[in-house]
Scaffold this motif. Sequence first.
Motif, PDB file in Angstrom:
ATOM      1  N   ALA A 134       1.965   7.070  -1.092  1.00 48.84           N
ATOM      2  CA  ALA A 134       2.880   8.118  -1.557  1.00 48.84           C
ATOM      3  C   ALA A 134       2.274   8.886  -2.722  1.00 48.84           C
ATOM      4  O   ALA A 134       2.388  10.110  -2.792  1.00 48.84           O
ATOM      5  CB  ALA A 134       4.215   7.490  -1.970  1.00 48.84           C
ATOM      6  N   ARG A 135       1.622   8.187  -3.637  1.00 48.13           N
ATOM      7  CA  ARG A 135       0.987   8.836  -4.784  1.00 48.13           C
ATOM      8  C   ARG A 135      -0.119   9.776  -4.316  1.00 48.13           C
ATOM      9  O   ARG A 135      -0.265  10.904  -4.814  1.00 48.13           O
ATOM     10  CB  ARG A 135       0.414   7.772  -5.714  1.00 48.13           C
ATOM     11  CG  ARG A 135      -0.134   8.320  -6.992  1.00 48.13           C
ATOM     12  CD  ARG A 135      -0.676   7.227  -7.867  1.00 48.13           C
ATOM     13  NE  ARG A 135       0.332   6.201  -8.076  1.00 48.13           N
ATOM     14  CZ  ARG A 135       0.054   4.922  -8.288  1.00 48.13           C
ATOM     15  NH1 ARG A 135      -1.192   4.514  -8.314  1.00 48.13           N
ATOM     16  NH2 ARG A 135       1.016   4.050  -8.471  1.00 48.13           N
ATOM     17  N   PHE A 136      -0.901   9.356  -3.337  1.00 48.94           N
ATOM     18  CA  PHE A 136      -1.987  10.188  -2.810  1.00 48.94           C
ATOM     19  C   PHE A 136      -1.426  11.438  -2.130  1.00 48.94           C
ATOM     20  O   PHE A 136      -1.918  12.549  -2.358  1.00 48.94           O
ATOM     21  CB  PHE A 136      -2.836   9.380  -1.826  1.00 48.94           C
ATOM     22  CG  PHE A 136      -3.907  10.175  -1.180  1.00 48.94           C
ATOM     23  CD1 PHE A 136      -5.070  10.478  -1.875  1.00 48.94           C
ATOM     24  CD2 PHE A 136      -3.761  10.640   0.112  1.00 48.94           C
ATOM     25  CE1 PHE A 136      -6.072  11.231  -1.282  1.00 48.94           C
ATOM     26  CE2 PHE A 136      -4.751  11.388   0.715  1.00 48.94           C
ATOM     27  CZ  PHE A 136      -5.903  11.688   0.014  1.00 48.94           C
ATOM     28  N   PRO A 185       3.166   2.554  -2.194  1.00 46.83           N
ATOM     29  CA  PRO A 185       3.152   3.390  -3.406  1.00 46.83           C
ATOM     30  C   PRO A 185       1.844   4.166  -3.577  1.00 46.83           C
ATOM     31  O   PRO A 185       1.857   5.320  -4.003  1.00 46.83           O
ATOM     32  CB  PRO A 185       3.346   2.387  -4.540  1.00 46.83           C
ATOM     33  CG  PRO A 185       4.015   1.228  -3.920  1.00 46.83           C
ATOM     34  CD  PRO A 185       3.493   1.163  -2.514  1.00 46.83           C
ATOM     35  N   THR A 186       0.739   3.557  -3.225  1.00 42.93           N
ATOM     36  CA  THR A 186      -0.545   4.250  -3.326  1.00 42.93           C
ATOM     37  C   THR A 186      -0.610   5.408  -2.338  1.00 42.93           C
ATOM     38  O   THR A 186      -1.090   6.498  -2.679  1.00 42.93           O
ATOM     39  CB  THR A 186      -1.701   3.269  -3.069  1.00 42.93           C
ATOM     40  OG1 THR A 186      -1.592   2.197  -3.994  1.00 42.93           O
ATOM     41  CG2 THR A 186      -3.040   3.947  -3.217  1.00 42.93           C
ATOM     42  N   HIS A 202       0.813  -1.216   0.000  1.00 42.50           N
ATOM     43  CA  HIS A 202       0.000   0.000   0.000  1.00 42.50           C
ATOM     44  C   HIS A 202       0.851   1.272   0.000  1.00 42.50           C
ATOM     45  O   HIS A 202       0.307   2.369  -0.176  1.00 42.50           O
ATOM     46  CB  HIS A 202      -0.933   0.021   1.213  1.00 42.50           C
ATOM     47  CG  HIS A 202      -1.947  -1.067   1.187  1.00 42.50           C
ATOM     48  ND1 HIS A 202      -2.993  -1.088   0.295  1.00 42.50           N
ATOM     49  CD2 HIS A 202      -2.064  -2.181   1.939  1.00 42.50           C
ATOM     50  CE1 HIS A 202      -3.723  -2.162   0.504  1.00 42.50           C
ATOM     51  NE2 HIS A 202      -3.168  -2.862   1.499  1.00 42.50           N
ATOM     52  N   MET A 239       1.534  12.911  -2.556  1.00 44.49           N
ATOM     53  CA  MET A 239       2.131  13.816  -3.545  1.00 44.49           C
ATOM     54  C   MET A 239       1.045  14.546  -4.335  1.00 44.49           C
ATOM     55  O   MET A 239       1.167  15.742  -4.614  1.00 44.49           O
ATOM     56  CB  MET A 239       3.036  13.044  -4.503  1.00 44.49           C
ATOM     57  CG  MET A 239       4.302  12.519  -3.870  1.00 44.49           C
ATOM     58  SD  MET A 239       5.462  13.812  -3.474  1.00 44.49           S
ATOM     59  CE  MET A 239       5.992  14.276  -5.106  1.00 44.49           C
ATOM     60  N   GLY A 240      -0.006  13.855  -4.687  1.00 45.07           N
ATOM     61  CA  GLY A 240      -1.115  14.496  -5.391  1.00 45.07           C
ATOM     62  C   GLY A 240      -1.767  15.567  -4.546  1.00 45.07           C
ATOM     63  O   GLY A 240      -2.102  16.652  -5.042  1.00 45.07           O
TER      64      GLY A 240
END
Length: 80
Positions: A28-30, A25-26, A23, A32-33
Amino acid sequence: MTANSTLRAGDGAVRPAKPFVRHLPTAARFLMGLMFFVFGLNGFLQFIPQPTTPMPEGAAAFAGALMKTGFMMPLVMGRS
């Protein structure tokens, strides 16, 4: 349960336990977004206050040179 424990699926098959790491990468992506969204929105609405301390001389000269180009700062803030 140990690190090598297994889980039983509904059909009786044995599959390895899924680690929490999948979980990351998800997450981190959230994050950063969210960061890009908030700071991008600040370019339009200016809800984050400006710093009260003066900028160092070199940084002020660099920012002044970017503003003199006439296109870099609107490009950075997303304005036209």
